[in-house]
Design an enzyme around this catalytic site. Structure first.
Site, PDB file in Angstrom:
ATOM      1  N   SER A   1       0.828  -1.193   0.000  1.00  0.00           N
ATOM      2  CA  SER A   1       0.000   0.000   0.000  1.00  0.00           C
ATOM      3  C   SER A   1       0.873   1.258   0.000  1.00  0.00           C
ATOM      4  O   SER A   1       1.670   1.453  -0.919  1.00  0.00           O
ATOM      5  CB  SER A   1      -0.974  -0.070   1.172  1.00  0.00           C
ATOM      6  OG  SER A   1      -2.020   0.856   1.033  1.00  0.00           O
TER       7      SER A   1
ATOM      8  N   ASP B   1     -10.353  -5.205  -3.906  1.00  0.00           N
ATOM      9  CA  ASP B   1      -9.952  -4.111  -3.025  1.00  0.00           C
ATOM     10  C   ASP B   1     -10.977  -2.984  -3.071  1.00  0.00           C
ATOM     11  O   ASP B   1     -11.260  -2.432  -4.132  1.00  0.00           O
ATOM     12  CB  ASP B   1      -8.580  -3.593  -3.472  1.00  0.00           C
ATOM     13  CG  ASP B   1      -7.840  -2.824  -2.400  1.00  0.00           C
ATOM     14  OD1 ASP B   1      -8.493  -2.110  -1.624  1.00  0.00           O
ATOM     15  OD2 ASP B   1      -6.598  -2.928  -2.358  1.00  0.00           O
TER      16      ASP B   1
ATOM     17  N   HIS C   1      -8.179  -5.440   0.383  1.00  0.00           N
ATOM     18  CA  HIS C   1      -6.937  -4.681   0.470  1.00  0.00           C
ATOM     19  C   HIS C   1      -5.836  -5.396   1.241  1.00  0.00           C
ATOM     20  O   HIS C   1      -4.650  -5.146   1.008  1.00  0.00           O
ATOM     21  CB  HIS C   1      -7.221  -3.325   1.138  1.00  0.00           C
ATOM     22  CG  HIS C   1      -6.053  -2.394   1.123  1.00  0.00           C
ATOM     23  ND1 HIS C   1      -5.524  -1.892  -0.042  1.00  0.00           N
ATOM     24  CD2 HIS C   1      -5.313  -1.875   2.133  1.00  0.00           C
ATOM     25  CE1 HIS C   1      -4.505  -1.102   0.245  1.00  0.00           C
ATOM     26  NE2 HIS C   1      -4.355  -1.082   1.555  1.00  0.00           N
TER      27      HIS C   1
END
Length: 291
Positions: free
Chosen positions: A121, A241, A268
């Site tokens: 991320s 996600d 995610h």
């Protein structure tokens, strides 16, 4: 970016100088507190430097990956960002350059001459920037739930996160982290007890530096960095996600020369929903490229 609870040494500061980058063109790089860093594995093995997600931590994002890497003979350097783990909060806004340099300083402190960056991320942008600022040190990149810059949907999520944190609404923050972090299928499949754990409103659960880390995500832009990369790279998109649309990972893969692209049908946080598949993609890639 965030960590959803799964169901079922002091170091030196960032170096004073580094290669030029977009952030450095207009402002000095702020000095961050020393990062609390775990160093594990064979001191003679190939190096791995981990970059976790915003509002997460090394423990939250990489608790399962670190044993797998050490078992395969790697030397793993695992720093927590300011305000995560045992690292103090920053006294100034975070920048991508300062965070990238601070992570590389941890590799220096651990004696790693070269290493592969594994980012999740926000950590994917940190990893890309570190590779551009320190190209002689980085041998490879593994980027999961990647982004080069936030889209409008992510901007809305971040604004909501920051408002809830500012208001001290930790029940609301737990709810939006569940909605954004987990796929609908996984969330709907939780038992009542598991759902209660995910929605725990304790103010002690979000890392103290969550707001600063989320604010950094709003400013990320590594679009100019991606074409400069010249090392083996794996980009793993999370296709269910709800926070970072998989097209953001696709963009990163398309703009890194020669990158390998893979997908996992997960929300995610693949380390929660499909850990074995995620670990397999990473360890296979490292083995294939002798990283």
């Amino acid at each position: 970016m965030t960590h959803i609870p799964a169901t079922g040494a002091a170091s030196s500061p960032a170096p004073a100088s580094a290669a030029a980058s977009p952030d450095m063109a207009n402002s000095a790089t702020p000095v961050l507190p020393r990062l609390s860093t775990a160093v594990t594995g064979d001191a003679r093995g190939p190096g791995i430097l981990l970059a976790h997600g915003a509002t997460g931590s090394i423990e939250g994002n990489y608790a399962q990956l670190i044993p797998a890497l050490t078992a395969s003979g790697h030397r793993v350097v695992a720093p927590d960002y300011p305000g995560s783990g045992r690292t103090p909060r920053a006294t100034a806004p975070l920048t991508l350059d300062s965070l990238a340099d601070a992570l590389v300083a941890e590799a220096d402190a651990a004696g790693l001459q070269t290493f592969t960056l594994v980012g999740f991320s926000l950590g994917t942008a940190v990893s890309v920037r570190a590779a551009v600022r320190h190209p002689d040190r980085v041998r490879g990149l593994v980027l999961t739930s990647a982004l080069a810059r936030p889209d409008r949907r992510l901007g809305v999520w971040l604004a909501l996160w920051l408002r809830l944190l500012a208001e001290g609404d930790y029940a609301g923050f737990a709810q939006v982290r569940a909605l954004s972090g987990l796929s609908p299928e996984y969330l709907n499949g939780l038992s009542p007890a598991e759902l209660e754990a995910v929605l725990d409103p304790s103010p002690d659960l979000p890392p103290p530096g969550s707001a600063e880390q989320a604010a950094l995500v709003r400013t990320v832009d590594t679009t100019a960095d991606l074409p400069q990369l010249a090392v083996p790279a794996l980009v793993i998109a999370t296709t269910r996600d709800q926070l970072l649309h998989p097209s953001l990972s696709r963009y990163v893969a398309d703009h890194i020369p020669g990158a390998t692209y893979a997908e996992i049908a997960t929300g995610h946080v693949p380390m929660v929903e499909r850990p074995d598949e995620w670990l397999g993609l990473i360890t296979d890639f490292l083995a294939a490229h002798r990283l």
